[in-house]
Scaffold this motif. Structure first.
Motif, PDB file in Angstrom:
ATOM      1  N   ILE A 226      -1.000  20.425  20.890  1.00  0.00           N
ATOM      2  CA  ILE A 226      -1.917  19.368  20.721  1.00  0.00           C
ATOM      3  C   ILE A 226      -2.774  19.016  21.774  1.00  0.00           C
ATOM      4  N   ALA A 227      -3.951  18.774  21.442  1.00  0.00           N
ATOM      5  CA  ALA A 227      -5.150  18.215  22.531  1.00  0.00           C
ATOM      6  C   ALA A 227      -5.830  17.207  22.412  1.00  0.00           C
ATOM      7  N   SER A 228      -5.920  16.256  23.320  1.00  0.00           N
ATOM      8  CA  SER A 228      -6.745  15.080  23.395  1.00  0.00           C
ATOM      9  C   SER A 228      -8.416  15.768  23.538  1.00  0.00           C
ATOM     10  N   ILE A 229      -9.352  15.061  22.964  1.00  0.00           N
ATOM     11  CA  ILE A 229     -10.496  15.436  23.200  1.00  0.00           C
ATOM     12  C   ILE A 229     -11.497  14.267  23.580  1.00  0.00           C
ATOM     13  N   VAL A 230     -12.040  14.367  24.743  1.00  0.00           N
ATOM     14  CA  VAL A 230     -12.861  13.032  25.181  1.00  0.00           C
ATOM     15  C   VAL A 230     -14.021  13.715  25.755  1.00  0.00           C
ATOM     16  N   SER A 231     -15.339  12.907  25.598  1.00  0.00           N
ATOM     17  CA  SER A 231     -16.662  12.986  25.952  1.00  0.00           C
ATOM     18  C   SER A 231     -17.079  12.024  26.716  1.00  0.00           C
ATOM     19  N   LYS A 232     -17.854  12.359  27.883  1.00  0.00           N
ATOM     20  CA  LYS A 232     -18.174  11.272  29.039  1.00  0.00           C
ATOM     21  C   LYS A 232     -19.472  11.616  29.420  1.00  0.00           C
ATOM     22  N   PRO A 233     -19.774  10.772  30.377  1.00  0.00           N
ATOM     23  CA  PRO A 233     -21.337  11.178  30.986  1.00  0.00           C
ATOM     24  C   PRO A 233     -20.988  12.635  32.124  1.00  0.00           C
ATOM     25  N   THR A 234     -19.752  12.728  32.737  1.00  0.00           N
ATOM     26  CA  THR A 234     -19.438  13.757  33.573  1.00  0.00           C
ATOM     27  C   THR A 234     -18.462  14.554  33.109  1.00  0.00           C
ATOM     28  N   LEU A 235     -18.188  15.833  33.391  1.00  0.00           N
ATOM     29  CA  LEU A 235     -16.816  16.636  33.008  1.00  0.00           C
ATOM     30  C   LEU A 235     -15.826  15.949  33.705  1.00  0.00           C
ATOM     31  N   ASP A 236     -15.761  15.552  34.953  1.00  0.00           N
ATOM     32  CA  ASP A 236     -14.870  14.660  35.749  1.00  0.00           C
ATOM     33  C   ASP A 236     -14.075  13.715  34.870  1.00  0.00           C
ATOM     34  N   GLU A 237     -14.996  12.796  34.410  1.00  0.00           N
ATOM     35  CA  GLU A 237     -14.515  11.698  33.460  1.00  0.00           C
ATOM     36  C   GLU A 237     -13.924  12.096  32.400  1.00  0.00           C
ATOM     37  N   ALA A 238     -14.579  12.955  31.728  1.00  0.00           N
ATOM     38  CA  ALA A 238     -13.996  13.532  30.406  1.00  0.00           C
ATOM     39  C   ALA A 238     -12.573  14.257  30.644  1.00  0.00           C
ATOM     40  N   ALA A 239     -12.599  14.806  31.763  1.00  0.00           N
ATOM     41  CA  ALA A 239     -11.209  15.527  31.906  1.00  0.00           C
ATOM     42  C   ALA A 239     -10.134  14.452  32.279  1.00  0.00           C
ATOM     43  N   ARG A 240     -10.087  13.489  33.184  1.00  0.00           N
ATOM     44  CA  ARG A 240      -9.382  12.403  33.554  1.00  0.00           C
ATOM     45  C   ARG A 240      -8.970  11.556  32.388  1.00  0.00           C
ATOM     46  N   LYS A 241     -10.135  11.522  31.413  1.00  0.00           N
ATOM     47  CA  LYS A 241      -9.648  10.475  30.389  1.00  0.00           C
ATOM     48  C   LYS A 241      -8.843  11.124  29.470  1.00  0.00           C
ATOM     49  N   ALA A 242      -9.126  12.237  29.136  1.00  0.00           N
ATOM     50  CA  ALA A 242      -8.287  13.125  28.348  1.00  0.00           C
ATOM     51  C   ALA A 242      -6.743  13.092  28.548  1.00  0.00           C
ATOM     52  N   VAL A 243      -6.612  13.300  29.902  1.00  0.00           N
ATOM     53  CA  VAL A 243      -5.187  13.420  30.410  1.00  0.00           C
ATOM     54  C   VAL A 243      -4.635  11.955  30.126  1.00  0.00           C
ATOM     55  N   GLU A 244      -5.078  10.798  30.580  1.00  0.00           N
ATOM     56  CA  GLU A 244      -4.649   9.576  30.152  1.00  0.00           C
ATOM     57  C   GLU A 244      -4.472   9.307  28.823  1.00  0.00           C
TER      58      GLU A 244
END
Length: 311
Positions: A226-244
């Motif tokens: 299973i994967a969480s999917i997050v979209s943000k202004p930057t890839l760094d923000e999206a990747a970090r938030k997806a983990v959280e």
């Protein structure tokens, strides 16, 4: 009963104000016909940038009102089948995608689809990996263009959203107002050129309302995990938030402390890129079933609405 939505029933923005193309009870199977992301405007490699109406990009077929769906619920979308049309298209050009700063002319490539392969050229026939680029529900606030991803789903361009997978979307408005489009015959992580192999299609999904739990962002589940999917202004923000987001989803259901769960995610979880070319960047965090099964973690298996009489 199987319901149907025509590709002539579409919208360009996910919105609570979208008209209903279809109203269905929970646990309904729906066949959804789609245009490609260019609304089937490109039929020749001689098409020019100026010949395309760029206001007709990324139509999503719908909106589908799912009875019983209310704010705070989850819409469960199982992807039963994807049937592609016989021709795909790709495009690159100045200012488009990762390499747009080095490409000086708009170029179209028509790609026939034959025998479960995309015919890139005489030397290369690409195995088909059909997936859904745009899929979501009405967002919480103002309308969001089908070209932009977010917490509501939208243009997530995530290759895990394919046949056999199940997508879980947060519901923000009564009926959810679901839609999808932007199918790809094949697309690599990142979608670096700004298009996959764009194709019109017919997608069969089963739509089901889950009560008693909510999620802040979409999740997708397949046979591997299973994967969480997050979209943000930057890839760094999206990747970090997806983990959280993944850790917050697992923590109440697993016999581990926050520190131990973080260790587990670091040991077996995978931070993955979905796309890096849309108005917001999209990343996902994938956890394999092998780790979840060890702790008997079963996300999103709460009570569902099974039909019209319960809505």
């Amino acid at each position: 009963m199987v319901f149907t939505v025509s590709n002539e029933q579409f919208f360009y923005s996910f919105s609570k104000d979208n008209s209903q193309a279809l109203r269905v009870p929970s646990n309904s199977r729906v066949v959804i016909h789609t245009f490609d992301c260019f609304k089937d405007q490109i039929q020749s490699e001689q098409a020019t940038f100026q010949s395309i109406d760029w206001n007709q990009i990324n139509p999503a077929s719908g909106a589908i009102y799912v009875e019983g769906a209310m704010p705070g619920d989850i819409l469960k979308v199982h992807i039963n089948e994807i049937e592609l049309d016989k021709q795909g298209v790709m495009a690159v050009g100045p200012g488009l995608g990762v390499m747009g700063h080095r490409i000086d002319a708009f170029q179209i490539k028509i790609i026939p689809i034959e025998n479960d392969k995309a015919i890139f050229n005489d030397k290369l026939h690409i195995p088909l990996t059909p997936m859904i680029g745009v899929i979501g529900v009405a967002p919480a606030g103002e309308p969001i263009s089908c070209g932009t991803p977010g917490a509501h789903g939208g243009n997530m361009d995530t290759k895990l959203i394919t046949t056999g997978a199940t997508l879980y979307l947060p519901v923000f408005h009564e009926g959810a107002l679901f839609g999808l489009g932007d199918l790809h015959a094949a697309m690599g992580d990142g979608e670096v050129g700004v298009s996959g192999i764009e194709v019109s299609a017919r997608v069969t999904v089963t739509l089901e309302v889950i009560k008693g739990t909510s999620i802040p962002y979409p999740f997708v589940k397949n046979q591997e995990g299973i994967a969480s999917i997050v979209s943000k202004p930057t890839l760094d923000e999206a990747a970090r938030k997806a983990v959280e987001v993944m850790i917050d989803a697992l923590l109440p259901h697993i016999e581990l402390s926050l520190s131990e769960l973080t260790m587990l995610c670091s040991a077996v979880g995978q931070s993955q890129i979905s796309q890096i070319v849309d108005p917001l960047m999209t990343a996902r965090f994938f956890m394999p079933n092998s780790a979840l099964d060890a702790y008997n973690v079963k996300l999103f298996e709460q009570s569902t609405i099974s039909g019209r009489d319960e809505g």
